[in-house]
Design a protein around this motif. Structure first.
Motif, PDB file in Angstrom:
ATOM      1  N   LEU A  62       0.845  -1.188   0.000  1.00 35.54           N
ATOM      2  CA  LEU A  62       0.000   0.000   0.000  1.00 35.54           C
ATOM      3  C   LEU A  62       0.881   1.239   0.000  1.00 35.54           C
ATOM      4  CD1 LEU A  62      -2.634  -1.134   2.651  1.00 35.54           C
ATOM      5  CD2 LEU A  62      -2.981  -0.980   0.184  1.00 35.54           C
ATOM      6  N   LEU A  63       0.589   2.175  -0.899  1.00 32.80           N
ATOM      7  CA  LEU A  63       1.277   3.456  -0.953  1.00 32.80           C
ATOM      8  C   LEU A  63       0.438   4.496  -0.213  1.00 32.80           C
ATOM      9  CD1 LEU A  63       2.377   3.372  -4.706  1.00 32.80           C
ATOM     10  CD2 LEU A  63       3.555   2.434  -2.711  1.00 32.80           C
ATOM     11  N   GLU A  64       0.903   5.740  -0.182  1.00 31.62           N
ATOM     12  CA  GLU A  64       0.208   6.779   0.578  1.00 31.62           C
ATOM     13  C   GLU A  64      -1.272   6.851   0.206  1.00 31.62           C
ATOM     14  OE1 GLU A  64       2.370  10.540   1.767  1.00 31.62           O
ATOM     15  OE2 GLU A  64       3.488   9.937  -0.015  1.00 31.62           O
ATOM     16  N   GLY A  65      -2.117   6.962   1.241  1.00 36.24           N
ATOM     17  CA  GLY A  65      -3.549   6.920   1.033  1.00 36.24           C
ATOM     18  C   GLY A  65      -4.075   5.512   0.906  1.00 36.24           C
ATOM     19  N   ASP A  66      -3.235   4.521   1.262  1.00 36.48           N
ATOM     20  CA  ASP A  66      -3.565   3.101   1.130  1.00 36.48           C
ATOM     21  C   ASP A  66      -3.952   2.741  -0.304  1.00 36.48           C
ATOM     22  OD1 ASP A  66      -2.887   2.530   3.685  1.00 36.48           O
ATOM     23  OD2 ASP A  66      -4.914   2.395   4.467  1.00 36.48           O
ATOM     24  N   VAL A  67      -3.215   3.302  -1.243  1.00 40.68           N
ATOM     25  CA  VAL A  67      -3.377   2.981  -2.657  1.00 40.68           C
ATOM     26  C   VAL A  67      -2.617   1.689  -2.950  1.00 40.68           C
ATOM     27  CG1 VAL A  67      -2.869   3.739  -5.006  1.00 40.68           C
ATOM     28  CG2 VAL A  67      -3.666   5.386  -3.297  1.00 40.68           C
ATOM     29  N   PRO A 105      -7.225  13.989  -6.396  1.00 35.03           N
ATOM     30  CA  PRO A 105      -6.362  14.834  -7.232  1.00 35.03           C
ATOM     31  C   PRO A 105      -5.239  15.485  -6.436  1.00 35.03           C
ATOM     32  CG  PRO A 105      -8.507  15.852  -6.904  1.00 35.03           C
ATOM     33  CD  PRO A 105      -8.620  14.454  -6.383  1.00 35.03           C
ATOM     34  N   THR A 106      -5.392  15.573  -5.114  1.00 31.41           N
ATOM     35  CA  THR A 106      -4.348  16.154  -4.269  1.00 31.41           C
ATOM     36  C   THR A 106      -3.423  15.093  -3.678  1.00 31.41           C
ATOM     37  OG1 THR A 106      -5.885  16.096  -2.394  1.00 31.41           O
ATOM     38  CG2 THR A 106      -5.750  18.149  -3.653  1.00 31.41           C
ATOM     39  N   SER A 107      -3.577  13.848  -4.075  1.00 32.03           N
ATOM     40  CA  SER A 107      -2.719  12.788  -3.547  1.00 32.03           C
ATOM     41  C   SER A 107      -1.257  13.065  -3.875  1.00 32.03           C
ATOM     42  CB  SER A 107      -3.112  11.433  -4.156  1.00 32.03           C
ATOM     43  OG  SER A 107      -2.118  10.456  -3.883  1.00 32.03           O
ATOM     44  N   PRO A 108      -0.350  12.898  -2.896  1.00 35.38           N
ATOM     45  CA  PRO A 108       1.077  13.087  -3.199  1.00 35.38           C
ATOM     46  C   PRO A 108       1.588  12.100  -4.233  1.00 35.38           C
ATOM     47  CG  PRO A 108       0.766  12.127  -1.013  1.00 35.38           C
ATOM     48  CD  PRO A 108      -0.587  12.566  -1.480  1.00 35.38           C
ATOM     49  N   GLY A 206       6.824  13.230  -0.226  1.00 33.41           N
ATOM     50  CA  GLY A 206       5.384  13.041  -0.227  1.00 33.41           C
ATOM     51  C   GLY A 206       4.743  13.739   0.957  1.00 33.41           C
ATOM     52  N   GLY A 207       3.550  13.319   1.320  1.00 29.70           N
ATOM     53  CA  GLY A 207       2.850  13.953   2.421  1.00 29.70           C
ATOM     54  C   GLY A 207       1.999  15.114   1.943  1.00 29.70           C
ATOM     55  N   GLU A 208       1.343  15.768   2.888  1.00 25.22           N
ATOM     56  CA  GLU A 208       0.338  16.763   2.550  1.00 25.22           C
ATOM     57  C   GLU A 208       0.913  18.029   1.930  1.00 25.22           C
ATOM     58  OE1 GLU A 208       0.052  18.706   7.054  1.00 25.22           O
ATOM     59  OE2 GLU A 208      -1.520  17.345   6.339  1.00 25.22           O
ATOM     60  N   ASP A 209       2.221  18.275   2.101  1.00 29.75           N
ATOM     61  CA  ASP A 209       2.818  19.498   1.559  1.00 29.75           C
ATOM     62  C   ASP A 209       3.399  19.317   0.159  1.00 29.75           C
ATOM     63  OD1 ASP A 209       2.224  20.947   3.846  1.00 29.75           O
ATOM     64  OD2 ASP A 209       4.109  20.412   4.830  1.00 29.75           O
ATOM     65  N   ALA A 210       3.341  18.103  -0.378  1.00 28.31           N
ATOM     66  CA  ALA A 210       3.980  17.837  -1.665  1.00 28.31           C
ATOM     67  C   ALA A 210       3.393  18.696  -2.782  1.00 28.31           C
ATOM     68  CB  ALA A 210       3.862  16.351  -2.013  1.00 28.31           C
ATOM     69  N   LEU A 211       2.075  18.844  -2.798  1.00 27.34           N
ATOM     70  CA  LEU A 211       1.438  19.624  -3.860  1.00 27.34           C
ATOM     71  C   LEU A 211       1.859  21.083  -3.791  1.00 27.34           C
ATOM     72  CD1 LEU A 211      -0.560  19.572  -6.216  1.00 27.34           C
ATOM     73  CD2 LEU A 211      -2.395  20.017  -4.578  1.00 27.34           C
ATOM     74  N   HIS A 212       1.898  21.644  -2.587  1.00 24.17           N
ATOM     75  CA  HIS A 212       2.328  23.034  -2.424  1.00 24.17           C
ATOM     76  C   HIS A 212       3.741  23.240  -2.944  1.00 24.17           C
ATOM     77  CE1 HIS A 212       3.521  26.846  -0.647  1.00 24.17           C
ATOM     78  NE2 HIS A 212       4.483  26.224   0.000  1.00 24.17           N
ATOM     79  N   HIS A 213       4.649  22.339  -2.575  1.00 17.84           N
ATOM     80  CA  HIS A 213       6.040  22.499  -2.987  1.00 17.84           C
ATOM     81  C   HIS A 213       6.202  22.285  -4.487  1.00 17.84           C
ATOM     82  CE1 HIS A 213       8.082  23.272   0.793  1.00 17.84           C
ATOM     83  NE2 HIS A 213       7.224  22.465   1.365  1.00 17.84           N
ATOM     84  N   ASN A 214       5.378  21.423  -5.068  1.00 20.67           N
ATOM     85  CA  ASN A 214       5.411  21.273  -6.519  1.00 20.67           C
ATOM     86  C   ASN A 214       4.989  22.582  -7.199  1.00 20.67           C
ATOM     87  OD1 ASN A 214       5.619  19.294  -8.900  1.00 20.67           O
ATOM     88  ND2 ASN A 214       3.613  20.215  -9.210  1.00 20.67           N
TER      89      ASN A 214
END
Length: 429
Positions: A62-67, A105-108, A206-214
């Motif tokens: 399982l990856l982040e978000g249990d994907v 859509p916000t998944s790291p 990864g994590g919740e800040d990944a989208l912001h930093h991208n």
């Protein structure tokens, strides 16, 4: 910028995820082992060994978000995936969990495996066209005095701590040096280096800040590309803009992002690991200083045992097939265990045996998508080590080797610090 049909912002409504450990979709791998979180961060090697013992060469994870995904642990299985893009495509637009709306859509994960108009996301002729533009410009950079740039920034970094007799070679050297070199090669202002280095590391982590930093990275690169259209120079950005392949705006920005993130994060991690090996194995250090050992042999050893990317994202099965005894379904996500593959007991029954001269490691992945920037990374590391050893006589660890720690994310394991002592020196050379 993301294609409307790609992982990224999309019009569908994301569904609520399933309970932890539950397969997300029919036919998806149903593992319960997470490649993220505290346990995975503390002992990734233990995770790989446990999965190999339980499942063999390919394991459900399982990856982040249990994907759900398949982690490829076997060396031969990794090679099969890397060498067969028709069976295992890099194009995530066939990712079943994305197509069926189970990925936020916000998944790291989107930052690492999502489709973009770059050479990494495509196969066949589109891949060859775009990769040619990247490769041509990286080769041009490698021949444009890159070692001179590394020497300049390495000395500048060392000047900041040379007089103290103490330093942390992760935070004060390896963590930022590659990015400072890349700012010069890209045509960026030197002052952007530290901010971009931090943002690149956060995207990989990864994590919740990944989208912001991208978003931070993309804003800086968009401004750079706009400026370079008006003020071209002998840099990587101008080279992409003017390449005969005729890259459009989205393709230019996507490749600037791709090279910046991968070149910095992998090179900084690899540099830290090379320094760790030299300082914890004094025979390596003395052999290097005396000229009996070549730095490339040290780098090679590190790439076998602690490659800068532990897990490489990602491939997608184009049809139902069998791999390593597992039944893979069309659209399943596979992630490549580069570290696990390099340590596969089927090919390395004794991991302590020297691999000097053997370049068959997985550290640069392989196949059509093998890393095209190897020469640039190698030049940065070799020069950075050479400058450091010449500037700091008596360099030694300031803590027992066993106390050096690492923190892992899904994709990499990074050293936390390398505290050292040396004879204090005056600034400048």
């Amino acid at each position: 910028m993301n294609s409307p049909s790609s992982p990224g912002p999309y019009d569908g409504t994301a569904q609520e995820g399933p309970p932890a450990g539950c397969p997300l979709s029919s036919g998806a791998p149903g593992g319960t082992t997470r490649l993220y979180g505290p346990e995975a961060s503390a002992d990734p090697y233990g995770i790989y060994a446990g999965l190999r013992k339980r499942y063999g060469a390919v394991a459900p994870v399982l990856l982040e978000g249990d994907v759900p995904a398949w982690l490829v642990l076997g060396y031969r299985e990794n090679r099969r995936v890397l060498d067969n893009p028709r069976q295992f495509t890099r194009d995530s637009r066939i990712w079943r969990d994305w197509e069926e709306g189970r990925i936020e859509p916000t998944s790291p994960l989107v930052q690492m495996v999502g489709w973009r108009p770059d050479c990494v996301s495509q196969d066949g002729e589109p891949h060859r066209r775009l990769r040619g533009a990247v490769t041509d410009n990286l080769q041009a950079l490698a021949g444009r005095g890159i070692r001179r740039h590394v020497t300049h920034f390495a000395n500048k970094q060392i000047d900041a701590f040379a007089g103290t007799g103490r330093a942390d070679l992760v935070a004060q050297y390896a963590e930022y040096l590659p990015m400072l070199v890349l700012t010069r090669l890209f045509g960026l202002a030197e002052g952007e280096g530290r901010r971009l280095a931090t943002s690149c590391a956060e995207v990989i982590k990864g994590g919740e800040d990944a989208l912001h930093h991208n978003d931070v990275i993309m804003r800086v690169l968009a401004e750079l590309a706009e400026r370079k259209r008006d003020e071209p120079g002998s840099d990587f950005t101008t080279g992409l803009i003017e390449h005969p392949a005729g890259l459009d705006e989205d393709e230019i920005l996507s490749h600037l992002r791709l090279v910046l993130i991968t070149a910095h994060t992998t090179t900084s991690n690899l540099l830290a690991r090379v320094l760790q090996l030299l300082l914890t194995h004094r025979s390596h250090l003395s052999g290097l200083i005396s000229g009996q050992l070549n730095i490339s042999a040290v780098v090679e050893e590190v790439m076998w045992n602690t490659p800068p990317l532990a897990v490489c994202p990602g491939r997608f099965a184009t049809a139902d097939l069998e791999l390593g005894g597992q039944h893979i379904k069309t659209g399943d996500l596979l992630v490549l265990g580069l570290t696990a593959g390099n340590l596969d007991p089927e090919i390395r029954p004794d991991a302590g045996v020297s691999v000097q001269g053997n370049q068959a490691h997985l550290a640069f992945s392989g196949g059509p998508h093998e890393c095209p920037g190897q020469n640039v990374g190698q030049a940065i590391i070799e020069t950075a080590v050479d400058v450091l050893l010449h500037r700091l006589p008596g360099l030694r660890l300031a803590t027992p080797a066993g106390e050096l720690t690492s923190t892992a994310s899904t994709w990499e394991s990074r050293l936390d610090r390398i505290p050292v002592e040396f004879v204090p020196q005056g600034a400048g050379v």
